[in-house]
Design a protein around this motif. Structure first.
Motif, PDB file in Angstrom:
ATOM      1  N   UNK A 168       0.850  -1.189   0.000  1.00  0.00           N
ATOM      2  CA  UNK A 168       0.000   0.000   0.000  1.00  0.00           C
ATOM      3  C   UNK A 168       0.891   1.246   0.000  1.00  0.00           C
ATOM      4  N   UNK A 169       0.570   2.176  -0.893  1.00  0.00           N
ATOM      5  CA  UNK A 169       1.305   3.440  -0.978  1.00  0.00           C
ATOM      6  C   UNK A 169       0.309   4.585  -0.870  1.00  0.00           C
ATOM      7  N   UNK A 170       0.591   5.515   0.036  1.00  0.00           N
ATOM      8  CA  UNK A 170      -0.240   6.703   0.169  1.00  0.00           C
ATOM      9  C   UNK A 170       0.518   7.902  -0.388  1.00  0.00           C
ATOM     10  N   UNK A 171      -0.154   8.656  -1.262  1.00  0.00           N
ATOM     11  CA  UNK A 171       0.443   9.869  -1.813  1.00  0.00           C
ATOM     12  C   UNK A 171      -0.425  11.057  -1.418  1.00  0.00           C
ATOM     13  N   UNK A 172       0.166  12.229  -1.421  1.00  0.00           N
ATOM     14  CA  UNK A 172      -0.542  13.407  -0.911  1.00  0.00           C
ATOM     15  C   UNK A 172      -1.370  14.105  -1.975  1.00  0.00           C
ATOM     16  N   UNK A 173      -1.041  13.863  -3.248  1.00  0.00           N
ATOM     17  CA  UNK A 173      -1.731  14.520  -4.360  1.00  0.00           C
ATOM     18  C   UNK A 173      -1.985  13.502  -5.449  1.00  0.00           C
ATOM     19  N   UNK A 174      -3.169  13.425  -6.006  1.00  0.00           N
ATOM     20  CA  UNK A 174      -3.397  12.483  -7.106  1.00  0.00           C
ATOM     21  C   UNK A 174      -2.469  12.795  -8.287  1.00  0.00           C
ATOM     22  N   UNK A 175      -1.760  11.797  -8.737  1.00  0.00           N
ATOM     23  CA  UNK A 175      -0.877  11.938  -9.904  1.00  0.00           C
ATOM     24  C   UNK A 175      -1.299  10.899 -10.931  1.00  0.00           C
ATOM     25  N   UNK A 176      -1.890  11.315 -12.047  1.00  0.00           N
ATOM     26  CA  UNK A 176      -2.327  10.334 -13.042  1.00  0.00           C
ATOM     27  C   UNK A 176      -1.172   9.528 -13.628  1.00  0.00           C
ATOM     28  N   UNK A 177       0.044  10.079 -13.559  1.00  0.00           N
ATOM     29  CA  UNK A 177       1.200   9.378 -14.113  1.00  0.00           C
ATOM     30  C   UNK A 177       1.989   8.622 -13.036  1.00  0.00           C
ATOM     31  N   UNK A 178       1.427   8.484 -11.837  1.00  0.00           N
ATOM     32  CA  UNK A 178       2.146   7.812 -10.750  1.00  0.00           C
ATOM     33  C   UNK A 178       2.614   6.403 -11.130  1.00  0.00           C
ATOM     34  N   UNK A 179       1.753   5.542 -11.703  1.00  0.00           N
ATOM     35  CA  UNK A 179       2.242   4.204 -12.063  1.00  0.00           C
ATOM     36  C   UNK A 179       3.426   4.241 -13.028  1.00  0.00           C
ATOM     37  N   UNK A 180       3.435   5.237 -13.932  1.00  0.00           N
ATOM     38  CA  UNK A 180       4.523   5.343 -14.896  1.00  0.00           C
ATOM     39  C   UNK A 180       5.858   5.623 -14.210  1.00  0.00           C
ATOM     40  N   UNK A 181       5.813   6.246 -13.042  1.00  0.00           N
ATOM     41  CA  UNK A 181       7.045   6.580 -12.326  1.00  0.00           C
ATOM     42  C   UNK A 181       7.694   5.352 -11.718  1.00  0.00           C
ATOM     43  N   UNK A 182       6.966   4.250 -11.649  1.00  0.00           N
ATOM     44  CA  UNK A 182       7.458   3.063 -10.940  1.00  0.00           C
ATOM     45  C   UNK A 182       8.398   2.200 -11.758  1.00  0.00           C
ATOM     46  N   UNK A 183       8.669   2.589 -13.004  1.00  0.00           N
ATOM     47  CA  UNK A 183       9.647   1.842 -13.791  1.00  0.00           C
ATOM     48  C   UNK A 183      11.062   2.348 -13.512  1.00  0.00           C
ATOM     49  N   UNK A 184      11.170   3.405 -12.707  1.00  0.00           N
ATOM     50  CA  UNK A 184      12.486   3.975 -12.423  1.00  0.00           C
ATOM     51  C   UNK A 184      13.267   3.097 -11.450  1.00  0.00           C
ATOM     52  N   UNK A 185      14.567   2.961 -11.700  1.00  0.00           N
ATOM     53  CA  UNK A 185      15.384   2.023 -10.926  1.00  0.00           C
ATOM     54  C   UNK A 185      15.442   2.352  -9.442  1.00  0.00           C
ATOM     55  N   UNK A 186      15.305   3.618  -9.071  1.00  0.00           N
ATOM     56  CA  UNK A 186      15.393   3.958  -7.647  1.00  0.00           C
ATOM     57  C   UNK A 186      14.281   3.329  -6.825  1.00  0.00           C
ATOM     58  N   UNK A 187      13.189   2.907  -7.488  1.00  0.00           N
ATOM     59  CA  UNK A 187      12.065   2.288  -6.786  1.00  0.00           C
ATOM     60  C   UNK A 187      12.167   0.763  -6.740  1.00  0.00           C
ATOM     61  N   UNK A 188      13.238   0.196  -7.291  1.00  0.00           N
ATOM     62  CA  UNK A 188      13.390  -1.266  -7.309  1.00  0.00           C
ATOM     63  C   UNK A 188      13.693  -1.779  -5.901  1.00  0.00           C
ATOM     64  N   UNK A 189      13.281  -3.003  -5.610  1.00  0.00           N
ATOM     65  CA  UNK A 189      13.554  -3.556  -4.280  1.00  0.00           C
ATOM     66  C   UNK A 189      14.977  -4.083  -4.170  1.00  0.00           C
ATOM     67  N   UNK A 190      15.515  -4.019  -2.978  1.00  0.00           N
ATOM     68  CA  UNK A 190      16.790  -4.676  -2.656  1.00  0.00           C
ATOM     69  C   UNK A 190      16.546  -5.537  -1.428  1.00  0.00           C
TER      70      UNK A 190
END
Length: 538
Positions: A168-190
């Protein structure tokens, strides 16, 4: 892109679930016995840590040894990664990701929602000292600014594991492109246990544990990176390409020579050679729009030259550079002259009318530049001395030489400083430069990926351009029903203040071996995945 603008969870779930996940080999195609892909890197990769890496070339590697919530297909549309789909609350502020149960780390352990929680907290944690900590803030993750500033603990970041397979992720402002941001490497799990056991050495080949389609088997810094197919990957049965090898070659012309000798399957085409190579190798020479913009960043902060704190000087520097010469005579690969920051091919973006771009030709810009320099007290009798720093590349050198000759016409003497990539970026991060070659490749296909970088809270604003009006425009854009007019306002401020000198918008200009299939040709981000590739028999 349909997925980028919808919040309808049912449509998103359906759209993602039906996408192909690995190499899509057409029926009747005969595969080659050798399933290996060797590609070119200009610079050494500074870090294999997803939360530390800042380089585009590093991201190309990280997308193969790690996997985030979503991936992209050849058209730039989202497809499932660790997440199968997600639901969004009615107010657009809570995302619930349903994770696949067959995702595993390369050591055989299951990938869980807790791994993402740990990694996102790690990214935002000031102790990590990540240059990409601000990405959590750009994603509007709840409490991200306070965590990054050290005012709240990482445990208060708006991300939690509902159970092993629900994030679950809570964001403060609706971002229609939020899912698109999740392909960025900084969000990958370690994997927390490996990071904590091995410290800074956890990214070494043989030690690194990833969850991608490949494992890191060799990394000689500045020489090569070797990745082998990961048998624990959830879709390993459909991964055709067995080995990925990246060779670091600082000389673009040497890279082309080694490609033509059969040592590489993909290489960037050196400046000026695309027209010839397209005639000689029409099936191999390719140019497509690429989500990157090339600029000279100006150090307008306290450690920079006093002259660059004068807006007249900054404008004059920008006006005097003839971009048409750079793209038409030096590069010749389909790049476009730029007079703004955001790449022209970004979805939904339209550059605003700018006086210096639209109402002046180059001769008029040059005369205006001379007048501005004279107003600021500079000219041929009192020249301004500046250094222009660039990282090792024959192409960057050619552009820098041309720019220095153009700037000499307005009474600016340029000294060229060349450094290897790591030194170049370290100097920029320490504000140890006057002007510096810089390029930004968008993290996602939306204008904010460029414009947020120039805010005062950006982790990459190395020129220290701090402007309250600009910050306000970009913050307002996060809550605007239609942010595009605000993006245009931001571009107008940049054109007026000129903290950067736009040079050109990239095209991806490559030589690609004819027997390599599966590389994206319609994805402006050019995000590629080895699991999508295959080599056909000759």
């Amino acid at each position: 892109m349909k997925i980028r603008t919808t919040l309808a969870s049912s449509a998103l779930a359906l759209g993602l679930a039906l996408q192909a996940q690995a190499a899509d080999v057409p029926e009747g195609v005969t595969l080659a016995a050798d399933q290996s892909y060797t590609f070119w890197l200009l610079d050494a990769i500074k870090s294999m840590d997803p939360q530390i890496n800042t380089d585009v070339e590093g991201s190309d590697v990280l997308r193969n040894i790690f996997e985030g919530l979503y991936n992209e297909d050849g058209n730039g549309d989202l497809v499932p990664g660790v997440a199968l789909d997600h639901e969004v609350s009615e107010d657009g502020k809570t995302y619930t990701f349903n994770l696949r149960k067959d995702a595993k780390w390369s050591n055989g352990e299951p990938v869980t929602a807790a791994d993402f929680v740990y990694s996102w907290r790690r990214l935002a944690n000031p102790a990590t000292a990540s240059e990409y900590a601000w990405y959590m803030e750009l994603m509007q993750v709840e409490n991200a600014p306070e965590v990054i500033a050290g005012d709240k603990s990482p445990e208060e970041l708006g991300v939690r594991a509902v159970d092993d397979h629900t994030l679950e992720v809570k964001i403060t402002t609706p971002l229609p492109y939020f899912p698109q941001m999740l392909v960025h490497a900084s969000t990958f799990p370690v994997l927390q246990s490996v990071v904590e056991e091995h410290g800074d050495d956890w990214t070494d080949a043989g030690t690194l544990v990833g969850n991608g389609a490949y494992t890191l088997t060799a990394h000689q810094l500045g020489e090569r990176v070797v990745m082998e197919k990961n048998d624990t990957y959830w879709d390993a049965d459909n991964v055709v390409m067995e080995t990925l090898t990246a060779l670091t070659i600082n000389d673009v012309n040497q890279g082309l020579t080694r490609y033509l000798a059969g040592e590489l399957d993909r290489v960037d085409i050196p400046a000026g050679q695309y027209p010839r190579l397209k005639k000689e190798y029409p099936e191999q020479a390719v140019s497509t729009p690429y989500n990157c913009s090339y600029i000279y960043m100006l150090n307008v902060g306290e450690k920079g030259p006093e002259a660059l704190r004068d807006v007249r000087v900054r404008q004059a520097l920008a006006y005097a550079i003839d971009r048409d010469i750079i793209v038409d005579r030096i590069l010749q690969g389909g790049q476009k002259a730029s007079y703004n920051w955001t790449h022209w091919a970004i979805a939904d973006f339209e550059r605003p009318e700018l006086e210096w771009a639209d109402e002046m030709d180059q001769s008029q810009r040059l005369e205006k530049a001379k007048a501005l320099m004279a107003e600021a007290g500079y000219g041929s009798d009192n020249p301004l001395d500046l250094t222009l720093q660039y990282n090792t590349s024959e192409d960057h050198k050619k552009i820098a030489i041309a720019a220095s000759q153009m700037l000499k016409l307005i009474g600016v003497n340029i000294t060229l400083d060349n450094y290897e990539w790591k030194v170049h970026t370290d100097r920029m991060q320490n504000q140890d430069f006057d002007m510096a070659r810089y390029a930004w490749c968008g993290d996602y296909n939306e204008a904010s990926t460029y414009l947020d970088l120039m805010t005062s809270y950006s982790g990459h604003n190395n020129g220290e351009f701090f402007n309250d009006a600009y910050d306000k425009v970009m913050k307002d854009s996060k809550t605007a029903e239609n942010p595009q007019p605000l993006y245009q306002d931001a571009e107008r401020i940049l054109a007026e203040e000129m903290p950067i000198i736009p040079i050109y918008h990239y095209a991806n200009v490559d030589m690609i071996a004819e027997d390599i299939k599966g590389l994206p040709q319609n994805n402006v981000n050019n995000n590629w995945y080895g699991k999508d590739l295959y080599r056909v028999a000759e």
